[in-house]
Scaffold this motif. Sequence first.
Motif, PDB file in Angstrom:
ATOM      1  N   ASN A   1       0.798  -1.223   0.000  1.00 36.87           N
ATOM      2  CA  ASN A   1       0.000   0.000   0.000  1.00 36.87           C
ATOM      3  C   ASN A   1       0.832   1.276   0.000  1.00 36.87           C
ATOM      4  O   ASN A   1       0.296   2.356  -0.155  1.00 36.87           O
ATOM      5  CB  ASN A   1      -0.894   0.018   1.248  1.00 36.87           C
ATOM      6  N   LEU A   2       2.178   1.164   0.214  1.00 40.18           N
ATOM      7  CA  LEU A   2       2.911   2.383   0.551  1.00 40.18           C
ATOM      8  C   LEU A   2       4.190   2.683  -0.235  1.00 40.18           C
ATOM      9  O   LEU A   2       4.629   3.824  -0.249  1.00 40.18           O
ATOM     10  CB  LEU A   2       3.292   2.346   2.048  1.00 40.18           C
TER      11      LEU A   2
ATOM     12  N   ALA B   1       0.662   7.790   0.858  1.00 38.69           N
ATOM     13  CA  ALA B   1       0.211   6.399   0.909  1.00 38.69           C
ATOM     14  C   ALA B   1      -0.288   5.996  -0.473  1.00 38.69           C
ATOM     15  O   ALA B   1      -1.284   6.536  -0.952  1.00 38.69           O
ATOM     16  CB  ALA B   1      -0.890   6.251   1.947  1.00 38.69           C
TER      17      ALA B   1
ATOM     18  N   VAL C   1      -1.825   3.500  -1.544  1.00 37.00           N
ATOM     19  CA  VAL C   1      -3.169   2.922  -1.582  1.00 37.00           C
ATOM     20  C   VAL C   1      -4.257   3.983  -1.773  1.00 37.00           C
ATOM     21  O   VAL C   1      -5.298   3.713  -2.356  1.00 37.00           O
ATOM     22  CB  VAL C   1      -3.428   2.072  -0.303  1.00 37.00           C
TER      23      VAL C   1
ATOM     24  N   TRP D   1      -2.830  11.752   0.509  1.00 31.27           N
ATOM     25  CA  TRP D   1      -2.555  11.266   1.869  1.00 31.27           C
ATOM     26  C   TRP D   1      -1.040  11.300   2.105  1.00 31.27           C
ATOM     27  O   TRP D   1      -0.351  10.313   1.905  1.00 31.27           O
ATOM     28  CB  TRP D   1      -3.084   9.844   2.048  1.00 31.27           C
TER      29      TRP D   1
ATOM     30  N   LEU E   1      -7.123   3.218  11.356  1.00 30.89           N
ATOM     31  CA  LEU E   1      -7.667   2.180  10.458  1.00 30.89           C
ATOM     32  C   LEU E   1      -7.947   0.852  11.140  1.00 30.89           C
ATOM     33  O   LEU E   1      -8.760   0.070  10.657  1.00 30.89           O
ATOM     34  CB  LEU E   1      -6.703   1.945   9.281  1.00 30.89           C
TER      35      LEU E   1
ATOM     36  N   ARG F   1     -11.280  -5.028  10.799  1.00 35.14           N
ATOM     37  CA  ARG F   1     -10.859  -3.885   9.960  1.00 35.14           C
ATOM     38  C   ARG F   1     -10.540  -4.318   8.526  1.00 35.14           C
ATOM     39  O   ARG F   1     -10.754  -3.561   7.582  1.00 35.14           O
ATOM     40  CB  ARG F   1      -9.675  -3.164  10.611  1.00 35.14           C
TER      41      ARG F   1
ATOM     42  N   LEU G   1     -10.627   0.340   5.530  1.00 34.12           N
ATOM     43  CA  LEU G   1     -10.039   0.846   4.279  1.00 34.12           C
ATOM     44  C   LEU G   1      -9.175  -0.182   3.552  1.00 34.12           C
ATOM     45  O   LEU G   1      -9.233  -0.304   2.338  1.00 34.12           O
ATOM     46  CB  LEU G   1      -9.198   2.102   4.581  1.00 34.12           C
ATOM     47  N   ALA G   2      -8.337  -0.893   4.324  1.00 35.49           N
ATOM     48  CA  ALA G   2      -7.366  -1.793   3.681  1.00 35.49           C
ATOM     49  C   ALA G   2      -7.845  -3.239   3.821  1.00 35.49           C
ATOM     50  O   ALA G   2      -7.851  -3.797   4.905  1.00 35.49           O
ATOM     51  CB  ALA G   2      -5.994  -1.620   4.329  1.00 35.49           C
TER      52      ALA G   2
HETATM   53  C1  SR1 Z   1      -2.650   3.431   4.306  1.00 34.05           C
HETATM   54  S1  SR1 Z   1      -1.849   1.993   4.732  1.00 34.05           S
HETATM   55  C2  SR1 Z   1      -3.043   0.756   4.908  1.00 34.05           C
HETATM   56  C3  SR1 Z   1      -2.554  -0.474   5.545  1.00 34.05           C
HETATM   57  O1  SR1 Z   1      -1.463  -1.005   4.806  1.00 34.05           O
HETATM   58  C4  SR1 Z   1      -0.401  -1.349   5.702  1.00 34.05           C
HETATM   59  O2  SR1 Z   1       0.178  -2.546   5.329  1.00 34.05           O
HETATM   60  C5  SR1 Z   1      -1.027  -1.374   7.072  1.00 34.05           C
HETATM   61  O3  SR1 Z   1      -1.601  -2.619   7.380  1.00 34.05           O
HETATM   62  C6  SR1 Z   1      -2.030  -0.296   6.953  1.00 34.05           C
HETATM   63  O4  SR1 Z   1      -3.035  -0.360   7.920  1.00 34.05           O
END
Ligand code: SR1
Length: 400
Positions: free
Chosen positions: A42-43, A67, A69, A74, A180, A340, A345-346
């Motif tokens: 995601n990053l 981020a 994702v 963000w 999150l 979650r 979100l993820a």
């Molecule tokens: C915005 S980051 C979303 C998720 O990706 C990472 O691997 C973490 O688990 C985070 O919560």
Amino acid sequence: MAVITQSAYQTLTEQTAKELVRKLGLFDQNEELNVREIGDGNLNYVFQITNPSTNKRIIVKQALPYAKVVGESWPLTVKRATIEANALKIFKSYNPKLVPEVYYSDEQLAVTVMEDLSHLTIARTGLIKGESYPLLSKHIGEYLAKTLFFTSDFYLHPTKKKELAKQFVNPELCKITEDLVFTDPFFDRETNDFEERLSEDVQQLWEDDELKLEVAKLKKAFLTEQEALLHGDLHTGSIFAGSLETKIIDPEFAFYGPMGFDTGQYFGNLIFQAITRNGEKRAEILTSLKEFWETFEIHFTELWNCSDTDPYRHTHGYLQSVLNKIFQDTLGFAGCELIRRTIGLAHVKDLDGIQDESKRIQCKKMTLSVGKMLIKNREEHGDQQSVLKSLNHLLDQATR
Ligand code: SR1
Ligand code: MG
């Protein structure tokens, strides 16, 4: 010392990634190199650099200032690359075979150059395909017993521990988890993402005050307890697996927190597989969960018994109370992870990758139920046998 003089952050390209590994002497100037961007997290950007004639491979990872994702809206600190490189080195010192080697890191560029692990598979991807990794949970149990014990007050001098905790203050990445994992999924927030067919279950969850009280306690533990240096994001996408080998990657969320957070994220992510599988393949995962906790307990106990730092070490009942606390936290944090990843979100491919809509919804309803059960009943489950029994019971009822 930086090998490349760089005054400011710049996003790497395939070309500059190649130049970097050449300058570092990891490849000769005249070697022909192929580059592929293979980051699926995601990053970050992850470049794999290969010499096709020798098959030698190196990974160049760069933290993006946002981020991935969500996008550039963000913003996110690139200091996390330094946190990650330093955490990898510390974790490797306790588990030489279970953590990749870091060859170089550059704070300005937010770059880490490290061992390529493409002979292995991301555990989540392999597990979704139904692969078996008989050593995975034993390796993770041992890895966590060592990293959590050796970075805690049970082993380190209190001054050293506080210095380390200071070095790993990681507010921006912790904030992501605070929002999150512990907050947004339990309220009607914009970041949440779930199918219309889950609306009723989600509404019930948002109205469940007993659940919210327990999540509030878990969030408080995450915010305030500085027990050990955590990986901070130990889901099955942060683990490379093979039949004999396991490597733990991506500790950019590392910080000092409650031990049960790491054990809980691993535990929760295996439960996705227990939910989506049936019969013997499900039984394999339940065995893996059992092996994970047993291995963790064995290694943690052994380290406890050998260490002479804490004068209370032999006080009757102390070790057991420490293990009980980690176990209860494991269940609670695993429950938050299940919820979650289902409505927050993820998401995870274990669930979202299920093509049949009815099956996908049924599995998601189950992750919500199991998540709630783990959070609410975490103090009643005295041992892992009783948890696995409840889990099995819930899953059996749903499959009938
Ligand atoms: C915005 S980051 C979303 C998720 O990706 C990472 O691997 C973490 O688990 C985070 O919560
Ligand atoms: Mg990651």
